[in-house]
Design a protein around this motif. Structure first.
Motif, PDB file in Angstrom:
ATOM      1  N   PRO A 423      52.346 -55.757  19.502  1.00  0.00           N
ATOM      2  CA  PRO A 423      52.606 -54.783  20.573  1.00  0.00           C
ATOM      3  C   PRO A 423      51.331 -54.300  21.256  1.00  0.00           C
ATOM      4  O   PRO A 423      51.334 -54.033  22.460  1.00  0.00           O
ATOM      5  CB  PRO A 423      53.315 -53.642  19.850  1.00  0.00           C
ATOM      6  N   LEU A 424      50.254 -54.204  20.496  1.00  0.00           N
ATOM      7  CA  LEU A 424      49.027 -53.672  21.078  1.00  0.00           C
ATOM      8  C   LEU A 424      48.524 -54.553  22.223  1.00  0.00           C
ATOM      9  O   LEU A 424      48.062 -54.060  23.250  1.00  0.00           O
ATOM     10  CB  LEU A 424      47.957 -53.561  19.987  1.00  0.00           C
ATOM     11  N   SER A 425      48.645 -55.884  22.052  1.00  0.00           N
ATOM     12  CA  SER A 425      48.184 -56.767  23.123  1.00  0.00           C
ATOM     13  C   SER A 425      49.092 -56.630  24.347  1.00  0.00           C
ATOM     14  O   SER A 425      48.657 -56.768  25.482  1.00  0.00           O
ATOM     15  CB  SER A 425      48.148 -58.217  22.633  1.00  0.00           C
ATOM     16  N   MET A 426      50.364 -56.297  24.100  1.00  0.00           N
ATOM     17  CA  MET A 426      51.288 -56.033  25.219  1.00  0.00           C
ATOM     18  C   MET A 426      50.840 -54.780  25.971  1.00  0.00           C
ATOM     19  O   MET A 426      50.838 -54.738  27.191  1.00  0.00           O
ATOM     20  CB  MET A 426      52.703 -55.836  24.675  1.00  0.00           C
ATOM     21  N   TYR A 427      50.438 -53.754  25.211  1.00  0.00           N
ATOM     22  CA  TYR A 427      50.028 -52.488  25.841  1.00  0.00           C
ATOM     23  C   TYR A 427      48.871 -52.720  26.823  1.00  0.00           C
ATOM     24  O   TYR A 427      48.754 -52.050  27.837  1.00  0.00           O
ATOM     25  CB  TYR A 427      49.584 -51.465  24.779  1.00  0.00           C
ATOM     26  N   LEU A 428      48.022 -53.690  26.482  1.00  0.00           N
ATOM     27  CA  LEU A 428      46.828 -53.904  27.306  1.00  0.00           C
ATOM     28  C   LEU A 428      47.152 -54.529  28.662  1.00  0.00           C
ATOM     29  O   LEU A 428      46.314 -54.550  29.555  1.00  0.00           O
ATOM     30  CB  LEU A 428      45.812 -54.761  26.552  1.00  0.00           C
ATOM     31  N   SER A 429      48.365 -55.046  28.824  1.00  0.00           N
ATOM     32  CA  SER A 429      48.678 -55.638  30.123  1.00  0.00           C
ATOM     33  C   SER A 429      48.851 -54.559  31.193  1.00  0.00           C
ATOM     34  O   SER A 429      49.002 -54.857  32.369  1.00  0.00           O
ATOM     35  CB  SER A 429      49.911 -56.548  30.027  1.00  0.00           C
ATOM     36  N   ASP A 430      48.822 -53.281  30.792  1.00  0.00           N
ATOM     37  CA  ASP A 430      48.950 -52.193  31.765  1.00  0.00           C
ATOM     38  C   ASP A 430      47.618 -51.494  32.047  1.00  0.00           C
ATOM     39  O   ASP A 430      47.610 -50.409  32.632  1.00  0.00           O
ATOM     40  CB  ASP A 430      49.957 -51.157  31.252  1.00  0.00           C
ATOM     41  N   ILE A 431      46.503 -52.115  31.647  1.00  0.00           N
ATOM     42  CA  ILE A 431      45.234 -51.373  31.741  1.00  0.00           C
ATOM     43  C   ILE A 431      44.862 -50.967  33.164  1.00  0.00           C
ATOM     44  O   ILE A 431      44.208 -49.958  33.347  1.00  0.00           O
ATOM     45  CB  ILE A 431      44.034 -52.136  31.097  1.00  0.00           C
ATOM     46  N   TYR A 432      45.302 -51.729  34.169  1.00  0.00           N
ATOM     47  CA  TYR A 432      44.926 -51.369  35.558  1.00  0.00           C
ATOM     48  C   TYR A 432      45.930 -50.435  36.220  1.00  0.00           C
ATOM     49  O   TYR A 432      45.673 -49.905  37.298  1.00  0.00           O
ATOM     50  CB  TYR A 432      44.778 -52.626  36.413  1.00  0.00           C
ATOM     51  N   THR A 433      47.081 -50.283  35.600  1.00  0.00           N
ATOM     52  CA  THR A 433      48.121 -49.468  36.258  1.00  0.00           C
ATOM     53  C   THR A 433      48.263 -48.086  35.645  1.00  0.00           C
ATOM     54  O   THR A 433      48.653 -47.135  36.315  1.00  0.00           O
ATOM     55  CB  THR A 433      49.482 -50.184  36.179  1.00  0.00           C
ATOM     56  N   ILE A 434      47.920 -47.980  34.366  1.00  0.00           N
ATOM     57  CA  ILE A 434      48.165 -46.737  33.617  1.00  0.00           C
ATOM     58  C   ILE A 434      47.426 -45.526  34.212  1.00  0.00           C
ATOM     59  O   ILE A 434      47.963 -44.423  34.273  1.00  0.00           O
ATOM     60  CB  ILE A 434      47.742 -46.967  32.144  1.00  0.00           C
ATOM     61  N   SER A 435      46.210 -45.737  34.686  1.00  0.00           N
ATOM     62  CA  SER A 435      45.400 -44.611  35.146  1.00  0.00           C
ATOM     63  C   SER A 435      46.054 -43.870  36.306  1.00  0.00           C
ATOM     64  O   SER A 435      45.959 -42.646  36.410  1.00  0.00           O
ATOM     65  CB  SER A 435      44.007 -45.086  35.561  1.00  0.00           C
ATOM     66  N   ALA A 436      46.728 -44.622  37.186  1.00  0.00           N
ATOM     67  CA  ALA A 436      47.371 -43.966  38.332  1.00  0.00           C
ATOM     68  C   ALA A 436      48.464 -43.011  37.859  1.00  0.00           C
ATOM     69  O   ALA A 436      48.661 -41.935  38.442  1.00  0.00           O
ATOM     70  CB  ALA A 436      47.953 -45.006  39.292  1.00  0.00           C
ATOM     71  N   ASN A 437      49.166 -43.374  36.779  1.00  0.00           N
ATOM     72  CA  ASN A 437      50.186 -42.476  36.245  1.00  0.00           C
ATOM     73  C   ASN A 437      49.546 -41.247  35.612  1.00  0.00           C
ATOM     74  O   ASN A 437      50.009 -40.125  35.795  1.00  0.00           O
ATOM     75  CB  ASN A 437      51.052 -43.190  35.207  1.00  0.00           C
ATOM     76  N   LEU A 438      48.466 -41.469  34.869  1.00  0.00           N
ATOM     77  CA  LEU A 438      47.791 -40.332  34.236  1.00  0.00           C
ATOM     78  C   LEU A 438      47.248 -39.375  35.294  1.00  0.00           C
ATOM     79  O   LEU A 438      47.239 -38.175  35.116  1.00  0.00           O
ATOM     80  CB  LEU A 438      46.665 -40.823  33.326  1.00  0.00           C
ATOM     81  N   ALA A 439      46.791 -39.940  36.425  1.00  0.00           N
ATOM     82  CA  ALA A 439      46.228 -39.114  37.490  1.00  0.00           C
ATOM     83  C   ALA A 439      47.296 -38.632  38.467  1.00  0.00           C
ATOM     84  O   ALA A 439      47.027 -37.784  39.314  1.00  0.00           O
ATOM     85  CB  ALA A 439      45.156 -39.904  38.246  1.00  0.00           C
ATOM     86  N   GLY A 440      48.502 -39.167  38.370  1.00  0.00           N
ATOM     87  CA  GLY A 440      49.598 -38.747  39.243  1.00  0.00           C
ATOM     88  C   GLY A 440      49.508 -39.290  40.661  1.00  0.00           C
ATOM     89  O   GLY A 440      50.170 -38.778  41.568  1.00  0.00           O
ATOM     90  N   ILE A 441      48.694 -40.311  40.869  1.00  0.00           N
ATOM     91  CA  ILE A 441      48.450 -40.788  42.235  1.00  0.00           C
ATOM     92  C   ILE A 441      49.265 -42.055  42.523  1.00  0.00           C
ATOM     93  O   ILE A 441      49.735 -42.723  41.605  1.00  0.00           O
ATOM     94  CB  ILE A 441      46.944 -41.046  42.462  1.00  0.00           C
ATOM     95  N   PRO A 442      49.442 -42.383  43.817  1.00  0.00           N
ATOM     96  CA  PRO A 442      50.303 -43.510  44.168  1.00  0.00           C
ATOM     97  C   PRO A 442      49.579 -44.855  44.065  1.00  0.00           C
ATOM     98  O   PRO A 442      48.362 -44.934  44.214  1.00  0.00           O
ATOM     99  CB  PRO A 442      50.672 -43.223  45.615  1.00  0.00           C
ATOM    100  N   GLY A 443      50.359 -45.885  43.783  1.00  0.00           N
ATOM    101  CA  GLY A 443      49.814 -47.234  43.731  1.00  0.00           C
ATOM    102  C   GLY A 443      50.823 -48.235  44.271  1.00  0.00           C
ATOM    103  O   GLY A 443      52.020 -48.079  44.070  1.00  0.00           O
ATOM    104  N   LEU A 444      50.293 -49.226  44.959  1.00  0.00           N
ATOM    105  CA  LEU A 444      51.144 -50.247  45.564  1.00  0.00           C
ATOM    106  C   LEU A 444      50.674 -51.610  45.081  1.00  0.00           C
ATOM    107  O   LEU A 444      49.472 -51.873  45.024  1.00  0.00           O
ATOM    108  CB  LEU A 444      51.012 -50.177  47.092  1.00  0.00           C
ATOM    109  N   SER A 445      51.634 -52.469  44.706  1.00  0.00           N
ATOM    110  CA  SER A 445      51.260 -53.847  44.386  1.00  0.00           C
ATOM    111  C   SER A 445      51.838 -54.759  45.457  1.00  0.00           C
ATOM    112  O   SER A 445      53.038 -54.678  45.767  1.00  0.00           O
ATOM    113  CB  SER A 445      51.778 -54.243  43.008  1.00  0.00           C
ATOM    114  N   VAL A 446      50.970 -55.592  46.033  1.00  0.00           N
ATOM    115  CA  VAL A 446      51.364 -56.513  47.100  1.00  0.00           C
ATOM    116  C   VAL A 446      50.993 -57.937  46.657  1.00  0.00           C
ATOM    117  O   VAL A 446      49.884 -58.145  46.144  1.00  0.00           O
ATOM    118  CB  VAL A 446      50.604 -56.186  48.405  1.00  0.00           C
TER     119      VAL A 446
END
Lengths: 490, 481
Positions: A423-446
């Protein structure tokens, strides 16, 4: 013509509806047909009610024939992640514990969608209670990536991303707690937007981690995503964390901000340690494009990035352990057959043991642990402080730049089963997206290209309540490329 | 060795609001099971709490009335524990930033007799915080059913310092809180309806010892008297244990009112870890002076203040005030009349606390339903003072007023209660009384003033109560001189 409809954008479909070239019933039937043709392979849907969708479509056609179309989404099918409450429809969160639950009420974003005339379409698969990055944690079924059926669609909104990618819905709603919209959008070659925390009401969104969860739109074009965001946004007095702020014209931002010379930040922490080189190459090409049209780039630092995953898994699991306590076998959830009737604790134990999957149990236990007496300060409190530092990183960065560009995910979609034992290696697949949630800011993937034959996404992270910027920036790239017209072979 | 008890109380009081604390669902008592529910109250997936401002107004009012500080901000925390009456399996409460800090409750202890005001003292409060109430479990032989009507009713928890030493003080503490809450309109505090519940923390230590003894938490105290009895029993039990040389260990006990004794519920080892953390669904609340002042202006004169004022301003005896004051409506009723005839305040007080309350009780009516107004009392007092009727007759006139709704004059006219005789007739009755009662006259003439009363009584009897004693008295004297 109906065989062509399923890959048309919602905007294109809206003009066909407006010009009476098609009816919503025809469109909805085309989507149903497409779903029935491909979903035994894609497995995006937990369930759908074709009759109900056609009846909504009939009502839309009646409105339109009387000249009363409610807006650009009137008559357009919208796929719904199985985490949002729709009155009279199942709400399972892809969990056994909610297998028989039918919601008696509408989520606020669903009410808003109904007001826009959209046809609510099906219940889309997800990781159980939105906990996961591959949709493999679903108790219902495993969704496949339409681009390669051996691969996962990402998650947790994997059903939403796969359905949009496979033409089973022109647009869909997902939810994003640590990347659950953006990461599957990236893996399935579609557009996905996580709005600013507070932009969209959480009322009726089954909570995973209340301070991180946000409902958001997914689609095949930036404009469609902007249109869907428009329909669901706004202050809601039933959600105390929804924000009292004007909702701008998101689709209008495409024209309004056209040609703006953006200043972009490139966080060195995100580019230094990309998992595989391939997604990075596509992202670098996108950066080169923006440079070529006159945008400016600055290397920035988000120094607390390395703590983001750890922080996230403390905050999110702590909140989840409490949020999921209501699924107890007493009122509306799965109740174990065999329990000691004199002992409510036994009902809890048996029902939750049977009703929750492994990942959910893991996170509930983790969250219970970090909140326990004697550990609270070391874990939860420290994570809250780190979270503040991560938010400040972004605040500092946005002093200098308009938006931040980064990969959405360190890797393209992976093969099913790759991370299930770890599971831990699965958790790492969110390393670039998680910060936006922690900061409450918007993110777009294109979508910005391919790696190993699978789509990859460019992530655009914006200032709080600046989704307009993301729409304009994303559209600029999209309109100069053909990715949104490229579909998987099914 | 002498021992003393140290007692702290945790008092839960429901705040009377139209809707529930975190949902728009109606709040109330006496509905069909699970009638007062919505997605929030049932803890459905996706439901979210939203603060009811009326509940905040209520607790701020309670806090100000109980002399608390109201800090500028308070916040919400989740208290996590599993129990079937709790829809979310967490309670939304206030852990480290309650809405009310400190404060005290003025209490009155029993006086030497019922006619004497007892000693007053202040019991210190730790805090008052707000939380959601839970549902109710109904146990049957085979299974249990849960009713969520009560769930999410606004509930405040008033926590006292360990500042009491007897069941009597605890009784006075609860009585004072109850009266204050009723006065402020914050709660009806009906313990039978669960609107007020109390748990007690009791420890016993040798007199002179500084450290507190081991704490026993006492639950299931279902009435104010139950609190008093339970505490007294527990103090006795602990004291006896200590005298036998045994040690008390921290635990939770319950009061069994039927058996009149306490029994062990659970030892300390079973204590919960509630895993408190800030509720991410709710924002902290900011309270400014404007809000505080607005609520402060809504607080009426509190019972003990009113009692002191009634004794001072209207020269009412303690006994009358102790009947009037606990009932805000009744004391307002009295004062409306008394303001117009302050010189007759005591007579008015007597009519209210004796005649009016008796008639209300006999006819099972409330003050609001009955026909008596302050004007009725004023008309009656005026008739007595003018000498139109005697006090004795006034009692009957009151009953007539109560039944018919007429003012005193109308009753007197209709029933022919006005004296229909002249001074000569009184003189005849007086002479008759003197002639028929030689003994009292001798007594009177030998200096016993009281003997005259016997004659007066005879005259009153002859007049069937209509003669005015103030006229009869001088008449008798002049005839005897």
């Amino acid at each position: 013509m109906s065989q062509d409809l399923h890959y048309k954008s919602a905007a294109a479909l809206a003009s066909l509806l407006d010009s009476k070239e098609i009816s919503s019933v025809e469109l909805t039937q085309a989507i149903i047909d497409r779903t029935q043709a491909v979903d035994d392979r894609v497995n995006a849907f937990n369930s759908f009610d074709a009759e109900d969708a056609l009846s909504q479509a009939t009502q839309s056609d009646e409105r339109r024939s009387q000249g009363g179309a409610l807006g650009p989404l009137d008559g357009i099918p919208v796929g719904i992640k199985d985490v949002l409450a729709v009155k009279g429809q199942p709400l399972t969160c892809s969990s056994k514990i909610l297998e028989n639950f039918v919601s008696p009420y509408d989520a606020t974003c669903i009410e808003n969608l109904k007001r826009s005339g959209a046809v609510l379409w099906g219940r889309l698969n997800m990781d159980e209670f939105a906990m996961g990055s591959s949709t493999e944690n679903s108790a219902t079924k495993t969704t496949s990536n339409p681009w390669n059926l051996d691969c996962v669609p990402g998650g947790s909104s994997g059903g939403s991303a796969a359905a949009v990618s496979a033409g089973e819905a022109p647009i869909a709603l997902g939810s994003d707690t640590g990347g659950s919209i953006r990461q599957p959008a990236s893996h399935c070659g579609v557009v996905g937007l996580k709005p600013t925390y507070g932009r969209v009401s959480r009322y009726g969104l089954a909570a995973f981690a209340s301070s991180l969860d946000q409902v958001g739109p997914m689609g095949r074009t930036v404009q469609d995503v902007a249109e869907l965001l428009q329909a669901i946004s706004g202050y809601d007095r039933r959600d105390s964390t929804s924000y009292k702020i004007d909702v701008p014209d998101f689709p209008g931002a495409i024209e309004r901000l056209k040609g703006k010379k953006w200043i972009f930040g490139l966080p060195k922490e995100y580019f230094a340690q990309a998992g595989s080189a391939a997604p990075l190459a596509a992202v670098e090409e996108a950066i080169a494009y923006y440079r070529s049209i006159g945008c400016e780039f600055k290397e920035i630092s988000l120094p607390h990035t390395e703590y983001a995953v750890a922080t996230y898994y403390i905050v999110a699991t702590a909140e989840a352990s409490s949020n999921l306590a209501r699924y107890d076998g007493i009122r509306y959830t799965h109740r174990a057959e065999a329990f000691d009737g004199k002992d409510s604790v036994d009902i809890y134990h048996q029902s939750r043991a049977e009703g929750f999957g492994e990942e959910v149990k893991r996170r509930v236990i983790l969250g219970t642990y970090v909140l326990s007496s004697g550990y609270y300060d070391a874990y939860y409190l420290k994570a809250q402080k780190t979270r503040t530092l991560i938010r400040q990183d972004f605040e500092n960065a946005f002093q200098e730049v308009d938006a931040i560009l980064a990969p959405t995910s360190p890797n393209p979609a992976f093969k099913k089963g790759t991370h299930t034992e770890d599971p831990l290696s699965m958790y790492l697949s969110d390393i670039y997206t998680i910060s936006a949630n922690l900061a409450g800011i918007p993110g777009l993937s294109v979508p910005c290209g391919y790696a190993d034959g699978l789509p990859v996404g460019l992530q655009i992270i914006g200032k709080p309540f600046h989704e307009e910027d993301l729409v304009a920036i994303g559209h600029t790239f999209e309109s100069a490329h053909s990715y949104c017209d490229e579909h998987p072979d099914l | 060795m002498e021992y003393e008890a140290v007692i702290g109380l945790e008092v839960h009081v429901q705040i009377k609001t139209e809707s529930k604390i975190f949902s728009g669902s109606r709040a109330g008592y006496g509905y069909e099971p699970n009638e007062l529910v919505d997605p929030v109250v049932m803890g459905l997936p996706g439901s979210l709490p939203v603060m009811n401002k009326a509940a905040l107004d209520g607790i701020i009012k309670a806090g100000l009335a109980l002399n608390c500080d109201i800090p500028d901000t308070c916040k919400w925390d989740r208290k996590n524990y599993f129990y079937p009456d709790s829809p979310n399996n967490y309670q939304i409460t206030q852990y480290d930033q309650p809405i009310c800090d400190g404060g005290f409750v003025e209490i009155e202890l029993e006086g030497e007799t019922r006619a004497v005001m007892g000693e007053h003292r202040k019991v210190a409060l730790t805090r008052i915080h707000l939380e959601n109430d839970v549902g109710k479990l109904n146990h049957f032989s085979e299974d249990s059913l849960v009713d969520y009507n009560r769930a999410f009713t606004p509930l405040m928890e008033i926590v006292s310092e360990p500042d009491m030493h007897s069941g009597e003080e605890a009784f006075a503490f609860l009585t004072a809180i109850r009266q204050t809450m009723i006065y402020c309109g914050v709660s009806d505090c009906d313990m039978e309806k669960g609107q007020m519940r109390a748990d007690a923390n009791i420890s016993v230590r040798p007199v002179g010892q500084k450290e507190l003894g081991a704490k026993i938490e006492l639950k299931n105290l279902n009435s104010i008297t139950g609190v008093k009895n339970g505490i007294e029993y527990e103090i006795k039990r602990q004291t006896q244990e200590l005298k036998k040389g045994r040690t008390i260990t921290q635990a939770t006990w319950r009061w069994d009112a039927d058996q009149g004794r306490t029994e062990l519920m659970r030892e300390k080892e079973d204590a919960h870890d509630y895993r408190y953390f800030p509720d991410p669904d709710l924002m902290p609340v900011r309270i400014d002076d404007e809000w505080r002042n607005w609520i402060r202006a809504e607080i009426p004169e509190l019972p003990f203040d009113k009692q002191r004022r009634f004794m001072d301003e209207y020269a009412l005896p303690y006994t009358i005030t102790s009947v009037l004051v606990p009932d805000r409506v009744l004391s307002d009723f009295f004062e409306t009349a008394a303001k117009q005839a302050p010189q007759s305040a005591q007579a008015l007080g007597n009519y209210v606390t004796n005649d009016l309350l008796r008639e209300l009780s006999e006819s099972s009516q409330s003050l609001a339903d009955c026909r008596i107004t302050p004007d009725h009392l004023l008309s009656l007092v005026a008739a007595v003072e003018k000498g139109t009727i005697t006090k004795q007759i006034a009692k009957d006139v009151f009953v007539e007023m109560f039944n018919s709704g007429e003012l005193a004059e109308a009753v007197i006219d209709r029933k022919g209660l006005k004296p229909d005789f002249d001074e000569d007739q009184v003189k005849v009755w007086c002479q008759e009384a003197i002639d028929e009662n030689p003994r009292p006259i001798e007594d009177f003439k030998s200096g016993n003033e009281k003997a005259l009363n016997a004659l007066l009584g005879q005259v009153m009897k002859k007049s069937r109560g209509k003669a005015n004693p103030q006229a009869v008295n001088p008449m008798l004297r002049s005839l005897l001189s």
